[in-house]
Write a protein that holds these residues in place. Sequence first.
Motif, PDB file in Angstrom:
ATOM      1  N   ALA A 684      23.135  44.510  55.638  1.00 56.99           N
ATOM      2  CA  ALA A 684      21.731  44.932  55.529  1.00 56.99           C
ATOM      3  C   ALA A 684      21.023  45.142  56.857  1.00 56.99           C
ATOM      4  O   ALA A 684      19.805  45.145  56.926  1.00 56.99           O
ATOM      5  CB  ALA A 684      20.959  43.904  54.702  1.00 56.99           C
ATOM      6  N   GLU A 685      21.788  45.365  57.921  1.00 56.83           N
ATOM      7  CA  GLU A 685      21.170  45.471  59.246  1.00 56.83           C
ATOM      8  C   GLU A 685      20.095  46.551  59.305  1.00 56.83           C
ATOM      9  O   GLU A 685      19.043  46.368  59.920  1.00 56.83           O
ATOM     10  CB  GLU A 685      22.253  45.762  60.290  1.00 56.83           C
ATOM     11  CG  GLU A 685      21.730  45.788  61.717  1.00 56.83           C
ATOM     12  CD  GLU A 685      22.840  46.023  62.727  1.00 56.83           C
ATOM     13  OE1 GLU A 685      22.520  46.357  63.874  1.00 56.83           O
ATOM     14  OE2 GLU A 685      24.024  45.864  62.368  1.00 56.83           O
ATOM     15  N   GLU A 686      20.316  47.690  58.651  1.00 50.90           N
ATOM     16  CA  GLU A 686      19.359  48.797  58.718  1.00 50.90           C
ATOM     17  C   GLU A 686      18.477  48.888  57.474  1.00 50.90           C
ATOM     18  O   GLU A 686      17.739  49.855  57.307  1.00 50.90           O
ATOM     19  CB  GLU A 686      20.118  50.118  58.894  1.00 50.90           C
ATOM     20  CG  GLU A 686      20.952  50.173  60.175  1.00 50.90           C
ATOM     21  CD  GLU A 686      21.699  51.496  60.301  1.00 50.90           C
ATOM     22  OE1 GLU A 686      21.210  52.492  59.746  1.00 50.90           O
ATOM     23  OE2 GLU A 686      22.757  51.518  60.936  1.00 50.90           O
ATOM     24  N   LEU A 687      18.564  47.857  56.617  1.00 48.98           N
ATOM     25  CA  LEU A 687      17.853  47.972  55.333  1.00 48.98           C
ATOM     26  C   LEU A 687      16.770  46.917  55.134  1.00 48.98           C
ATOM     27  O   LEU A 687      16.179  46.851  54.053  1.00 48.98           O
ATOM     28  CB  LEU A 687      18.865  47.874  54.180  1.00 48.98           C
ATOM     29  CG  LEU A 687      19.936  48.966  54.126  1.00 48.98           C
ATOM     30  CD1 LEU A 687      20.933  48.652  53.034  1.00 48.98           C
ATOM     31  CD2 LEU A 687      19.293  50.333  53.885  1.00 48.98           C
ATOM     32  N   GLU A 688      16.506  46.113  56.140  1.00 46.19           N
ATOM     33  CA  GLU A 688      15.544  45.016  55.982  1.00 46.19           C
ATOM     34  C   GLU A 688      14.176  45.514  55.510  1.00 46.19           C
ATOM     35  O   GLU A 688      13.529  44.898  54.670  1.00 46.19           O
ATOM     36  CB  GLU A 688      15.400  44.241  57.297  1.00 46.19           C
ATOM     37  CG  GLU A 688      16.645  43.468  57.708  1.00 46.19           C
ATOM     38  CD  GLU A 688      16.862  42.231  56.853  1.00 46.19           C
ATOM     39  OE1 GLU A 688      16.022  41.919  55.995  1.00 46.19           O
ATOM     40  OE2 GLU A 688      17.911  41.568  57.049  1.00 46.19           O
ATOM     41  N   GLN A 689      13.738  46.639  56.043  1.00 40.11           N
ATOM     42  CA  GLN A 689      12.417  47.178  55.692  1.00 40.11           C
ATOM     43  C   GLN A 689      12.526  48.446  54.854  1.00 40.11           C
ATOM     44  O   GLN A 689      11.576  49.232  54.785  1.00 40.11           O
ATOM     45  CB  GLN A 689      11.621  47.472  56.988  1.00 40.11           C
ATOM     46  CG  GLN A 689      11.504  46.308  57.953  1.00 40.11           C
ATOM     47  CD  GLN A 689      10.799  45.119  57.341  1.00 40.11           C
ATOM     48  OE1 GLN A 689       9.826  45.290  56.575  1.00 40.11           O
ATOM     49  NE2 GLN A 689      11.276  43.902  57.645  1.00 40.11           N
ATOM     50  N   TYR A 690      13.676  48.605  54.200  1.00 42.64           N
ATOM     51  CA  TYR A 690      13.890  49.869  53.494  1.00 42.64           C
ATOM     52  C   TYR A 690      12.952  50.020  52.297  1.00 42.64           C
ATOM     53  O   TYR A 690      12.844  49.143  51.450  1.00 42.64           O
ATOM     54  CB  TYR A 690      15.335  49.976  53.008  1.00 42.64           C
ATOM     55  CG  TYR A 690      15.614  51.237  52.213  1.00 42.64           C
ATOM     56  CD1 TYR A 690      15.767  52.448  52.855  1.00 42.64           C
ATOM     57  CD2 TYR A 690      15.683  51.203  50.826  1.00 42.64           C
ATOM     58  CE1 TYR A 690      16.018  53.614  52.144  1.00 42.64           C
ATOM     59  CE2 TYR A 690      15.928  52.356  50.102  1.00 42.64           C
ATOM     60  CZ  TYR A 690      16.092  53.563  50.769  1.00 42.64           C
ATOM     61  OH  TYR A 690      16.323  54.713  50.057  1.00 42.64           O
ATOM     62  N   ASN A 691      12.270  51.152  52.244  1.00 44.12           N
ATOM     63  CA  ASN A 691      11.407  51.511  51.109  1.00 44.12           C
ATOM     64  C   ASN A 691      11.225  53.019  51.155  1.00 44.12           C
ATOM     65  O   ASN A 691      10.540  53.540  52.035  1.00 44.12           O
ATOM     66  CB  ASN A 691      10.062  50.797  51.203  1.00 44.12           C
ATOM     67  CG  ASN A 691       9.200  51.074  49.968  1.00 44.12           C
ATOM     68  OD1 ASN A 691       9.713  51.415  48.910  1.00 44.12           O
ATOM     69  ND2 ASN A 691       7.894  50.948  50.117  1.00 44.12           N
ATOM     70  N   ALA A 692      11.859  53.720  50.248  1.00 39.50           N
ATOM     71  CA  ALA A 692      11.846  55.187  50.282  1.00 39.50           C
ATOM     72  C   ALA A 692      11.597  55.736  48.891  1.00 39.50           C
ATOM     73  O   ALA A 692      12.538  55.905  48.107  1.00 39.50           O
ATOM     74  CB  ALA A 692      13.160  55.711  50.840  1.00 39.50           C
ATOM     75  N   PRO A 693      10.354  55.975  48.526  1.00 35.24           N
ATOM     76  CA  PRO A 693      10.028  56.508  47.205  1.00 35.24           C
ATOM     77  C   PRO A 693      10.719  57.840  46.956  1.00 35.24           C
ATOM     78  O   PRO A 693      11.015  58.596  47.890  1.00 35.24           O
ATOM     79  CB  PRO A 693       8.509  56.672  47.257  1.00 35.24           C
ATOM     80  CG  PRO A 693       8.060  55.751  48.340  1.00 35.24           C
ATOM     81  CD  PRO A 693       9.163  55.752  49.357  1.00 35.24           C
ATOM     82  N   ALA A 694      10.964  58.116  45.697  1.00 34.69           N
ATOM     83  CA  ALA A 694      11.664  59.342  45.321  1.00 34.69           C
ATOM     84  C   ALA A 694      10.845  60.572  45.646  1.00 34.69           C
ATOM     85  O   ALA A 694       9.616  60.557  45.613  1.00 34.69           O
ATOM     86  CB  ALA A 694      11.981  59.312  43.830  1.00 34.69           C
TER      87      ALA A 694
END
Length: 806
Positions: A684-694
């Motif tokens: 999860a190194e690059e996904l800690e703040q992941y938020n990408a609405p469709a």
Amino acid sequence: MNIFFKKTIPHVVAVILFFAATYIYFSPLLYDKGVAQHDIEQFRGSAKEIVDHRAEFEEEPLWTNSMFGGMPAYLISTVYKGNLLVKVDKVLQLAKQPAGFIFFTLVGFYILLIVLGVNPWLSIVGAFAYGLSSYFFIVIAAGHNAKIHAISYVAPMIAGIFLAFRGKYIGGFALFALFLGLNLNAGHLQITYYAGFIMLALGIAFFVKAIKEKTVLRFSKGVGVLLLALMLAVGANFSRLYFSWESGKYSIRGASELTSQEKDRTSGLDKEYATAWSYGKVETLNLLIPNLMGGASAADFGTDSHTYKFLKQNGVPPSQARSMVSQMPAYWGPQPMTSGPVYIGAIVIFLFALSMFVIDDKLKWYLLGVTLLTIMLAWGRNFMPLTDFFLDYFPGYNKFRTVSMILYVAEFTMPLLAFLGLREIFNGKVSKERFMNGFKWSLGIVAGLCLIFIVLGGSLFSFQADIDSRYIASGFPAEMFDAVRLDRQSMMRADAFRSLVFVLLTGGAVLLFYLKKIKPAYFIGLLGVLVIADMWTVDKRYLSDDNFVPKSKVTNPFVASSADRQILADTTTYFRVYNRAVSTFNDASTSYYHKSIGGYHGAKLRRFQELIDYHISRNNPAVLNMLNTRYLIDEGPIARYNPGALGNAWFVNSALIVGSADEEIVALDNFKPLETAIVNRDFAEELEQYNAPASLGDTIYLADYRANRLVYNYTLSEPRLAVFSDIYYPKGWVSTVNGEEIEHIRANYVLRAMLLPAGSNEVVFEFKPKMFAIGYRIDMAASLLIILAALGCVGKGLFEEWSRKN
């Protein structure tokens, strides 16, 4: 040269006899028939995509998506073209398969006995005593071809060890390297591992002898020669062994990351799974009395049985009663089910006991020790102190299931000792006092055991089986099982009497020969007839002409159902099928036609097995959908379409980061796979703040499919996390975006995921294990050296023979 040809005659006769006997037993093979083998049928299902890919693209796919969502093909069907021993194997296995396995099992044990100085004609009888063991025919009937294939090379492999330790280094090197290489090539490491117990016992025996006789230098040279041979044999099979080792770490034979049920866990298989097939302590006596506990799970009781008479007396029509008693639950031992006993032979058991008295060589104690040890290990869950110790501390032991298979060691050591004892008697090396003492004790022990079961057997056991209550619960009258138990008792007594007769006849023949009342040739002939009569008739109970079917049915075992045809009509894309009309996770028939979430394999991926245990078996819809399970098959002609299947890939809005495998698998209970990906913190190194609405314009689809290469096209307005409905495997898969390698990660416990850059791009997943090309070169070099060494050894022997005569 006349002496040379005279010496050769017994060997030629031996090969002819073995070949003839093999084809007499497997005579239906001559009439375009084949053996109906369950596991070979399952193999054809599991390997169908691999075989088709190999034919179409002329390459090894090394991966298949047709079983358990996807898994490496290494232990299903992979051709390692670098190993030239494959060509040697084809030459040695002269007969059609599976007959060829028995043929070379006979040849191999004959070679061993010749190396050990047993009279050639007596060695022929010894080969039949070993090669006709019931277990070998049972495994053929079941379709465990790799197992009997590996077994066929154990005896000559052991012969190489004897030669090396006795100072014949060149012959020992050639035999051990060649036949260990062939054994490993057969692809059944469990048999190789168990043969290691025999090798270890021999190594200890020769080491102790070397110390006592002060010949440690010669012993050390033997060890060096064998280690060099071992290196070459391993080298010839480097690819197979490397990928078995690598994939094993991620299969059910490797350690679990979950912390539940820790008491049952090992660094390999779970203890319950590993010991599911454990021999009973009393059941061990069916090495002497085949039907001690009923033989196979189902048997034909016949029209003279108590059960048949009970059915007729209670109004069941004769034809129906006959049909019912043809498949009765005969087995009443502790195993879940069995195809038959490991019958070593009443004659072999008697001769084994006699040999313990007449052989002076201390080697007998080491062979006896390894025999007793492996018999106790075969008890598995019925002797957990020893089993726990080996599962927890003995290297590699916990990587294998079906612990009862280790009885193979006793199948090898007992006839070996039996005929080493006969060698001593035949060569006149046993004093009369020693012989008569041993004869009385061995006859008394073995015949006495048979008598106990004839006279007292009925009062010693209940003859009840766990399955009886299930039959009664399903509507069969309880009184019928009183008759069934009487038939089980009759079976035991009949076979105890049968074994007693063979023991007494053999004892009589041995006594008459020792007292010089019959000539050696007559004794060998009589012993051969008795051995074949004893073993052959029991073997036919478990592999008879009834097991043969037309060849077309062997090569095409699965007929497409209406549900299969319905699904095959859907050619839109690649998806999975969940067939609940069969034993989903113990049946590969679905994989013959479809990409299945089930299958049949003893080394499925550990994480997928855990997904089955925790979610698929409970029909978790989110998990079925993320696996792109488009169709479900239940009883009935129509497959049910699943509109919730998520397809080959999709973008998610968020990632739930978890800290352990336990949290990963629990999070699958209540989640929406179309919206969220569950990712372990390790990825999860690059996904800690992941938020990408469709975004409406975001698309991804599978553009091209091969078993080992998947191509996706996608369009994104901004970077997003894509989840692919394919199984994550940490070794070999290379992922690229527009040709540039980008790492992919694991999501949702078993799937692949990748953070994709914005734009219209191409994603390619390709299975390219680097070691496959390297392994090819190692396999080729090592196998070539083994073949040259073997040819050199043969050439040296012929030259020396020619030199002596000229």
